[in-house]
Design a protein around this motif. Structure first.
Motif, PDB file in Angstrom:
ATOM      1  N   VAL A  25       3.788   2.114   3.168  1.00  0.00           N
ATOM      2  CA  VAL A  25       5.006   3.014   1.853  1.00  0.00           C
ATOM      3  C   VAL A  25       3.815   4.574   2.140  1.00  0.00           C
ATOM      4  CG1 VAL A  25       6.471   3.470   0.562  1.00  0.00           C
ATOM      5  CG2 VAL A  25       5.974   1.516   0.595  1.00  0.00           C
ATOM      6  N   PHE A  26       4.457   5.312   2.898  1.00  0.00           N
ATOM      7  CA  PHE A  26       4.069   6.029   3.121  1.00  0.00           C
ATOM      8  C   PHE A  26       5.215   7.478   2.011  1.00  0.00           C
ATOM      9  CE2 PHE A  26       2.517   5.687   6.682  1.00  0.00           C
ATOM     10  CZ  PHE A  26       1.080   5.771   6.756  1.00  0.00           C
ATOM     11  N   ASP A  27       5.096   8.229   0.965  1.00  0.00           N
ATOM     12  CA  ASP A  27       5.190   9.223   0.218  1.00  0.00           C
ATOM     13  C   ASP A  27       5.017  10.715   0.531  1.00  0.00           C
ATOM     14  OD1 ASP A  27       5.670  10.890  -1.436  1.00  0.00           O
ATOM     15  OD2 ASP A  27       5.648   9.919  -3.326  1.00  0.00           O
ATOM     16  N   THR A  71      -7.621   4.817   8.954  1.00  0.00           N
ATOM     17  CA  THR A  71      -7.633   4.802   7.363  1.00  0.00           C
ATOM     18  C   THR A  71      -6.272   3.727   6.984  1.00  0.00           C
ATOM     19  OG1 THR A  71      -8.725   6.846   6.637  1.00  0.00           O
ATOM     20  CG2 THR A  71      -7.106   5.371   4.968  1.00  0.00           C
ATOM     21  N   CYS A  72      -4.554   4.140   7.667  1.00  0.00           N
ATOM     22  CA  CYS A  72      -4.078   3.301   7.827  1.00  0.00           C
ATOM     23  C   CYS A  72      -4.078   1.856   8.397  1.00  0.00           C
ATOM     24  CB  CYS A  72      -2.353   3.409   7.906  1.00  0.00           C
ATOM     25  SG  CYS A  72      -2.033   5.335   7.117  1.00  0.00           S
ATOM     26  N   MET A  85      10.990  12.372   1.688  1.00  0.00           N
ATOM     27  CA  MET A  85      10.857  12.994   2.749  1.00  0.00           C
ATOM     28  C   MET A  85      11.837  14.527   2.972  1.00  0.00           C
ATOM     29  SD  MET A  85      11.400  12.183   6.895  1.00  0.00           S
ATOM     30  CE  MET A  85       9.781  11.662   6.957  1.00  0.00           C
ATOM     31  N   SER A  86      11.374  15.020   3.153  1.00  0.00           N
ATOM     32  CA  SER A  86      12.876  16.243   2.611  1.00  0.00           C
ATOM     33  C   SER A  86      13.629  16.395   3.986  1.00  0.00           C
ATOM     34  CB  SER A  86      11.929  16.970   2.999  1.00  0.00           C
ATOM     35  OG  SER A  86      11.333  17.983   4.088  1.00  0.00           O
ATOM     36  N   VAL A 134       0.975  -1.068   0.356  1.00  0.00           N
ATOM     37  CA  VAL A 134       0.061  -0.332   0.283  1.00  0.00           C
ATOM     38  C   VAL A 134       0.680   1.305  -0.072  1.00  0.00           C
ATOM     39  CG1 VAL A 134      -1.492   1.219   1.537  1.00  0.00           C
ATOM     40  CG2 VAL A 134      -1.959  -1.156   1.542  1.00  0.00           C
ATOM     41  N   ARG A 135       1.240   1.848  -1.180  1.00  0.00           N
ATOM     42  CA  ARG A 135       1.224   3.484  -1.073  1.00  0.00           C
ATOM     43  C   ARG A 135       0.565   4.348  -1.055  1.00  0.00           C
ATOM     44  NH1 ARG A 135       2.537   3.938  -6.031  1.00  0.00           N
ATOM     45  NH2 ARG A 135       0.976   5.961  -6.334  1.00  0.00           N
ATOM     46  N   ILE A 136       0.482   5.517   0.469  1.00  0.00           N
ATOM     47  CA  ILE A 136      -0.346   6.722   0.524  1.00  0.00           C
ATOM     48  C   ILE A 136       0.754   8.125   0.383  1.00  0.00           C
ATOM     49  CG2 ILE A 136      -1.061   7.515   2.218  1.00  0.00           C
ATOM     50  CD1 ILE A 136      -2.252   5.052   3.873  1.00  0.00           C
TER      51      ILE A 136
END
Length: 146
Positions: free
Chosen positions: A71-73, A57-58, A107-108, A38-40
């Motif tokens: 995976v969190f973008d 939701t996650c 991530m910045s 799952v990519r969010i």
């Protein structure tokens, strides 16, 4: 191998993910489930105004048997409050409990520094995006080093 069945399963998973995403108020650009991952894609601020809906939701997605990794973008995330940090921590704990992998990508550097200062950087797998340094340019388009 029956690819039609595989495609149908992916399509059904993405439709279910889209239905779950409709419940999220803001902070989530998209949810894509593909081949067990799952990519969010998150955006803006992750704070007290939206962390609960994102977390709920996650957790729903993580509890699905078809999901193996998460995976969190973070490319479009500008700010994470303490509530947002707790959200990431709770999701990470759930992943550990269910033996699923978890990572934060794109991530910045400024957000990563905040994760480091709070001690959260060592708790997660984080991929920091390479940011380009933009120098001022003169009228000819050449870098102005002065």
């Amino acid at each position: 191998m029956n690819l039609g069945r595989f495609d149908r399963k992916n399509r059904e998973a993405n439709e279910e993910a889209a239905d779950i995403q409709k419940e999220v108020v803001h902070g989530v650009l998209s949810i894509v489930e593909e081949e067990g991952t799952v990519r969010i894609d998150l955006s803006g601020k992750i704070d007290a105004s939206n962390y609960e809906s994102i977390q709920t939701t996650c957790i729903k997605l993580l509890e699905k048997d078809t999901v193996n990794s998460f995976v969190f973008d973070m490319d479009k995330v500008t700010y994470v409050s303490s509530a947002g940090l707790r959200m990431f921590s709770a999701i990470n704990r759930k992943c550990i409990e269910l033996s699923k992998s978890y990572r934060l990508t794109q991530m910045s550097e400024s957000l990563f520094k905040m994760f480091q200062m709070t001690g959260y950087a060592s708790a997660f797998t984080i991929d920091v995006k390479e940011e380009q340094i933009r120098l001022p340019v003169d009228a000819a388009g050449e870098p102005n080093w002065a």
